[in-house]
Write an enzyme that holds these catalytic residues in place. Sequence first.
Site, mmCIF file in Angstrom:
data_model
loop_
_atom_site.group_PDB
_atom_site.id
_atom_site.type_symbol
_atom_site.label_atom_id
_atom_site.label_comp_id
_atom_site.label_asym_id
_atom_site.label_seq_id
_atom_site.Cartn_x
_atom_site.Cartn_y
_atom_site.Cartn_z
ATOM 1 N N ARG A 1 0.752 -1.223 -0.096
ATOM 2 C CA ARG A 1 0.215 -0.051 0.102
ATOM 3 C C ARG A 1 0.806 1.151 -0.171
ATOM 4 O O ARG A 1 0.261 2.266 -0.108
ATOM 5 C CB ARG A 1 -0.892 -0.087 1.330
ATOM 6 C CG ARG A 1 -2.135 -0.821 1.097
ATOM 7 C CD ARG A 1 -3.113 -0.736 2.043
ATOM 8 N NE ARG A 1 -3.797 0.539 2.052
ATOM 9 C CZ ARG A 1 -4.632 1.119 2.830
ATOM 10 N NH1 ARG A 1 -5.061 0.169 3.897
ATOM 11 N NH2 ARG A 1 -5.229 2.263 2.701
ATOM 12 N N LYS A 2 2.172 1.115 0.051
ATOM 13 C CA LYS A 2 3.185 2.393 0.135
ATOM 14 C C LYS A 2 3.304 2.954 -1.121
ATOM 15 O O LYS A 2 3.145 2.304 -2.113
ATOM 16 C CB LYS A 2 4.240 2.000 1.164
ATOM 17 C CG LYS A 2 3.854 1.509 2.449
ATOM 18 C CD LYS A 2 2.629 2.200 3.397
ATOM 19 C CE LYS A 2 2.566 1.651 4.516
ATOM 20 N NZ LYS A 2 1.222 2.055 5.269
ATOM 21 N N SER A 3 4.508 3.822 -1.083
ATOM 22 C CA SER A 3 4.610 4.525 -2.366
ATOM 23 C C SER A 3 5.271 3.350 -3.413
ATOM 24 O O SER A 3 5.021 3.351 -4.489
ATOM 25 C CB SER A 3 5.675 5.446 -2.246
ATOM 26 O OG SER A 3 5.430 6.332 -1.128
#
Length: 373
Positions: free
Chosen positions: A179-181
């Site tokens: 879900r992160k960059s």
Amino acid sequence: MTPITRPCIGQEEADAAAKAVLSGWLSQGERVQEFERAVASYVGAKHAIATTNCTTALHLALLAAGVGPGDEVICPSFSFIATANAIVHAGATPVFVDIEPDTYNMDATLIEAAVTPRTKAIVPVDQIGLAADIVAVREIARRHNLKVVEDAAPSLGATVGEGRVGALSDFTCFSFHPRKSITTGEGGMITTNDDGAAACLRRLRSHAASTSDLSRHQSGTVEIEEYRELGYNYRMTDIQAAIGLVQLTKLDAIVEERRRLAHRYSALFARDPRLEVPCEPAGRGHTFQSYCVRLRTPRPRHEIMAGLAAQGISSRRGVMAIHREPFYRERFPSLSLPHTEAATEKTLLLPVYVGLTEAEQDHIVSALRTAIA
Ligand SMILES: Cc1ncc(COP(=O)(O)O)c(C=O)c1O
């Protein structure tokens, strides 16, 4: 179903992972080293130390900051549970401080009142990808001789003025969860400018061995390692690092596209009094892990989320109030943090990811309006 997120990942990452597998060196090795150098150079820090995830990164950074049993660490409650868990893993007690109602980040003006003789560190969180007020936090830390361990799980690629998150605190911890960059499946990274702390972190994440596997392999002589401290196995694999190296080349484009989509949501919601759009203070560049709206309507949030799900759209609650989760509620039964509690009840995360089309986004916007009505 439109997912809450989708990693921007493809054949190039699959090829890089396959190459790492076929190289015969699968655990932490040269690719991890290369990934660490690339992240350090990207954020403008002297060192980067890869770990298994951001929770273990936070745990190690707190240990390197000297945090231990009996100490207190100031942090927000409006965060993912791991922020506080890492403090407890280090043997310390989290001291929760309320947030600013507009940025959802820890209110720096409340920190000093929470400092006691037992306080060792401050853990500001860059919530949903917006950097906390690091300049103010650092100044308070300097006055009270505290370390700053920034929980930057969602904010690789975020900016503060001309600088990037990762070069601003004593320790900054990133996550590479999908879900992160950018993602490595699971994974974490600590950045720091402190040479001694970096050496300590490298030891602790690999059982506190006095020399690494890679250096023993490369030395050409017999090296017998020693274990002088209690260590952990928090090592990233070379397979993950190979994926991370490719992902890093896409980071700026990913963040740019997320920002474009987030600003488009804000324009589409601009005149709707039932919704408050996220704020981005001047000089702080958000990575928009998700798009966080505050509902200004009496309708319960779970009904609105159910309404979205019925129209094929995944959403999530904004962020939890950690002190209200059972494990922490038992320990802090009478704690009241009004802005945190209001935000956790009324915020909602909408999908933002590379590949979300404008037509899909228009559908999400109209579905939210239907769900609210
Ligand atoms: C603010 C924050 N801190 C820590 C974490 C933990 O990251 P990881 O899953 O990499 O351990 C997360 C993950 O969602 C997070 O959002």
